[in-house]
Design a protein around this motif. Structure first.
Motif, PDB file in Angstrom:
ATOM      1  N   LEU A   1       0.945  19.729  11.349  1.00  0.00           N
ATOM      2  CA  LEU A   1       0.284  20.806  10.607  1.00  0.00           C
ATOM      3  C   LEU A   1      -1.197  20.916  10.952  1.00  0.00           C
ATOM      4  CD1 LEU A   1       1.947  20.453   7.077  1.00  0.00           C
ATOM      5  CD2 LEU A   1       2.655  21.840   9.034  1.00  0.00           C
ATOM      6  N   GLY A   2      -1.595  20.293  12.065  1.00  0.00           N
ATOM      7  CA  GLY A   2      -3.012  20.307  12.421  1.00  0.00           C
ATOM      8  C   GLY A   2      -3.815  19.477  11.440  1.00  0.00           C
ATOM      9  N   ILE A   3      -5.121  19.713  11.366  1.00  0.00           N
ATOM     10  CA  ILE A   3      -5.948  18.881  10.468  1.00  0.00           C
ATOM     11  C   ILE A   3      -5.683  19.204   8.993  1.00  0.00           C
ATOM     12  CG2 ILE A   3      -7.718  18.529  12.228  1.00  0.00           C
ATOM     13  CD1 ILE A   3      -9.546  20.367  10.515  1.00  0.00           C
ATOM     14  N   GLU A   4      -5.049  20.331   8.725  1.00  0.00           N
ATOM     15  CA  GLU A   4      -4.687  20.664   7.333  1.00  0.00           C
ATOM     16  C   GLU A   4      -3.719  19.631   6.764  1.00  0.00           C
ATOM     17  OE1 GLU A   4      -5.798  23.167   5.379  1.00  0.00           O
ATOM     18  OE2 GLU A   4      -7.190  23.761   6.960  1.00  0.00           O
ATOM     19  N   GLY A   5      -2.999  18.934   7.651  1.00  0.00           N
ATOM     20  CA  GLY A   5      -2.048  17.920   7.204  1.00  0.00           C
ATOM     21  C   GLY A   5      -2.701  16.798   6.421  1.00  0.00           C
ATOM     22  N   TYR A   6      -3.981  16.556   6.683  1.00  0.00           N
ATOM     23  CA  TYR A   6      -4.689  15.502   5.958  1.00  0.00           C
ATOM     24  C   TYR A   6      -4.770  15.839   4.466  1.00  0.00           C
ATOM     25  CZ  TYR A   6      -6.488  12.949  10.078  1.00  0.00           C
ATOM     26  OH  TYR A   6      -6.625  12.200  11.220  1.00  0.00           O
TER      27      TYR A   6
ATOM     28  N   VAL B   1       0.834  -1.202   0.000  1.00  0.00           N
ATOM     29  CA  VAL B   1       0.000   0.000   0.000  1.00  0.00           C
ATOM     30  C   VAL B   1       0.872   1.256   0.000  1.00  0.00           C
ATOM     31  CG1 VAL B   1      -1.517   1.362   1.503  1.00  0.00           C
ATOM     32  CG2 VAL B   1      -2.060  -1.007   1.028  1.00  0.00           C
ATOM     33  N   LYS B   2       0.523   2.188  -0.894  1.00  0.00           N
ATOM     34  CA  LYS B   2       1.170   3.502  -0.899  1.00  0.00           C
ATOM     35  C   LYS B   2       0.432   4.349   0.139  1.00  0.00           C
ATOM     36  CE  LYS B   2       2.266   7.131  -4.204  1.00  0.00           C
ATOM     37  NZ  LYS B   2       1.926   7.548  -5.582  1.00  0.00           N
ATOM     38  N   LEU B   3       1.137   4.704   1.203  1.00  0.00           N
ATOM     39  CA  LEU B   3       0.460   5.308   2.360  1.00  0.00           C
ATOM     40  C   LEU B   3       1.218   6.534   2.866  1.00  0.00           C
ATOM     41  CD1 LEU B   3      -1.109   3.441   5.330  1.00  0.00           C
ATOM     42  CD2 LEU B   3       0.714   5.098   5.827  1.00  0.00           C
ATOM     43  N   ILE B   4       0.473   7.595   3.108  1.00  0.00           N
ATOM     44  CA  ILE B   4       1.032   8.791   3.737  1.00  0.00           C
ATOM     45  C   ILE B   4       0.598   8.795   5.207  1.00  0.00           C
ATOM     46  CG2 ILE B   4       1.172  11.310   3.720  1.00  0.00           C
ATOM     47  CD1 ILE B   4       2.234  10.064   1.126  1.00  0.00           C
ATOM     48  N   GLU B   5       1.569   8.858   6.091  1.00  0.00           N
ATOM     49  CA  GLU B   5       1.314   8.892   7.544  1.00  0.00           C
ATOM     50  C   GLU B   5       1.102  10.351   7.967  1.00  0.00           C
ATOM     51  OE1 GLU B   5       4.694   7.398   9.673  1.00  0.00           O
ATOM     52  OE2 GLU B   5       3.919   8.032  11.631  1.00  0.00           O
ATOM     53  N   VAL B   6       0.005  10.588   8.678  1.00  0.00           N
ATOM     54  CA  VAL B   6      -0.319  11.952   9.117  1.00  0.00           C
ATOM     55  C   VAL B   6      -0.479  12.001  10.629  1.00  0.00           C
ATOM     56  CG1 VAL B   6      -2.025  13.820   8.992  1.00  0.00           C
ATOM     57  CG2 VAL B   6      -1.547  12.467   6.969  1.00  0.00           C
ATOM     58  N   HIS B   7       0.077  13.040  11.232  1.00  0.00           N
ATOM     59  CA  HIS B   7      -0.189  13.337  12.643  1.00  0.00           C
ATOM     60  C   HIS B   7      -0.574  14.795  12.792  1.00  0.00           C
ATOM     61  CE1 HIS B   7       1.267   9.438  13.787  1.00  0.00           C
ATOM     62  NE2 HIS B   7       2.293   9.631  12.978  1.00  0.00           N
ATOM     63  N   ILE B   8      -1.641  15.026  13.516  1.00  0.00           N
ATOM     64  CA  ILE B   8      -2.127  16.389  13.730  1.00  0.00           C
ATOM     65  C   ILE B   8      -1.108  17.187  14.537  1.00  0.00           C
ATOM     66  CG2 ILE B   8      -3.940  17.728  14.895  1.00  0.00           C
ATOM     67  CD1 ILE B   8      -5.825  15.289  14.253  1.00  0.00           C
TER      68      ILE B   8
ATOM     69  N   ALA C   1       5.118   6.050   2.395  1.00  0.00           N
ATOM     70  CA  ALA C   1       5.708   6.766   1.254  1.00  0.00           C
ATOM     71  C   ALA C   1       6.062   8.189   1.650  1.00  0.00           C
ATOM     72  CB  ALA C   1       4.721   6.781   0.090  1.00  0.00           C
ATOM     73  N   GLY C   2       5.381   8.724   2.669  1.00  0.00           N
ATOM     74  CA  GLY C   2       5.641  10.082   3.123  1.00  0.00           C
ATOM     75  C   GLY C   2       5.004  10.308   4.481  1.00  0.00           C
ATOM     76  N   ILE C   3       5.404  11.416   5.113  1.00  0.00           N
ATOM     77  CA  ILE C   3       4.951  11.701   6.478  1.00  0.00           C
ATOM     78  C   ILE C   3       4.595  13.185   6.574  1.00  0.00           C
ATOM     79  CG2 ILE C   3       5.586  11.547   8.929  1.00  0.00           C
ATOM     80  CD1 ILE C   3       8.009   9.821   7.922  1.00  0.00           C
ATOM     81  N   VAL C   4       3.448  13.482   7.197  1.00  0.00           N
ATOM     82  CA  VAL C   4       3.048  14.863   7.456  1.00  0.00           C
ATOM     83  C   VAL C   4       2.794  14.977   8.960  1.00  0.00           C
ATOM     84  CG1 VAL C   4       1.391  16.701   6.952  1.00  0.00           C
ATOM     85  CG2 VAL C   4       1.943  15.011   5.184  1.00  0.00           C
ATOM     86  N   VAL C   5       3.525  15.858   9.603  1.00  0.00           N
ATOM     87  CA  VAL C   5       3.484  15.924  11.076  1.00  0.00           C
ATOM     88  C   VAL C   5       3.326  17.362  11.544  1.00  0.00           C
ATOM     89  CG1 VAL C   5       4.897  15.577  13.143  1.00  0.00           C
ATOM     90  CG2 VAL C   5       4.929  13.872  11.350  1.00  0.00           C
TER      91      VAL C   5
END
Ligand code: DQA
Length: 137
Positions: free
Chosen positions: A132-137, A99-106, A126-130
């Motif tokens: 940035l609040g709910i905008e990270g989604y 699975v190509k998956l982006i991990e997000v944390h608020i 595949a990538g991580i967003v940490v």
């Protein structure tokens, strides 16, 4: 229409009520609306889910893998919540189902308690967003 699966882990159903100083006042329904609005601008559909149960999340990752193989799903955005820091099963599911998956944390997990600094998900993502609040989604 191509779909992005958005998976949310434990306690994210409490968003808006839960530690608002850390996670803000937006609810999970607000996050879902945000994702749907953004996806619509790109002609994409959102399959949005939340579970407090690790095995259910494993099943959903495998399901997304099958949908990706069938060309129906273009990838997964996942906030694994507390399972980030504990779950070899989620790590294995992402790799096993290709699975190509982006991990997000608020929140910025790296600015919080040391036990939140390690992620079992990141090496399979595949990538991580940490942080940035709910905008990270
Ligand atoms: C979280 C961070 C995790 O450490 C925590 O267990 C959560 C939420 C975040 O979005 O900031 O439940 O994933």
């Amino acid at each position: 229409m191509a779909t992005i699966t958005v998976l949310n882990g434990p306690n994210l159903n409490l968003l808006g009520l839960r530690e608002p100083a850390i996670y803000g006042s937006a609810t999970l329904a607000d996050v879902e609306r945000l994702c749907r609005e953004e996806a619509a601008q790109h002609g994409l559909e959102i399959d949005f889910r939340q579970s407090n149960h690790e095995g259910v999340l494993v099943d959903w990752i495998q399901e997304a893998g099958r949908a990706m193989a069938a060309g129906e799903c273009i990838g997964v955005v996942m906030n694994p919540a507390a399972y980030t820091h504990t779950s070899v099963a989620l790590h294995d599911a992402i790799k096993g189902a290709s699975v190509k998956l982006i991990e997000v944390h608020i929140s910025n997990v790296h600015a919080r308690e040391p036990f939140r600094h390690h992620s079992y998900i990141s090496p399979a993502a595949a990538g991580i967003v940490v942080g940035l609040g709910i905008e990270g989604y």
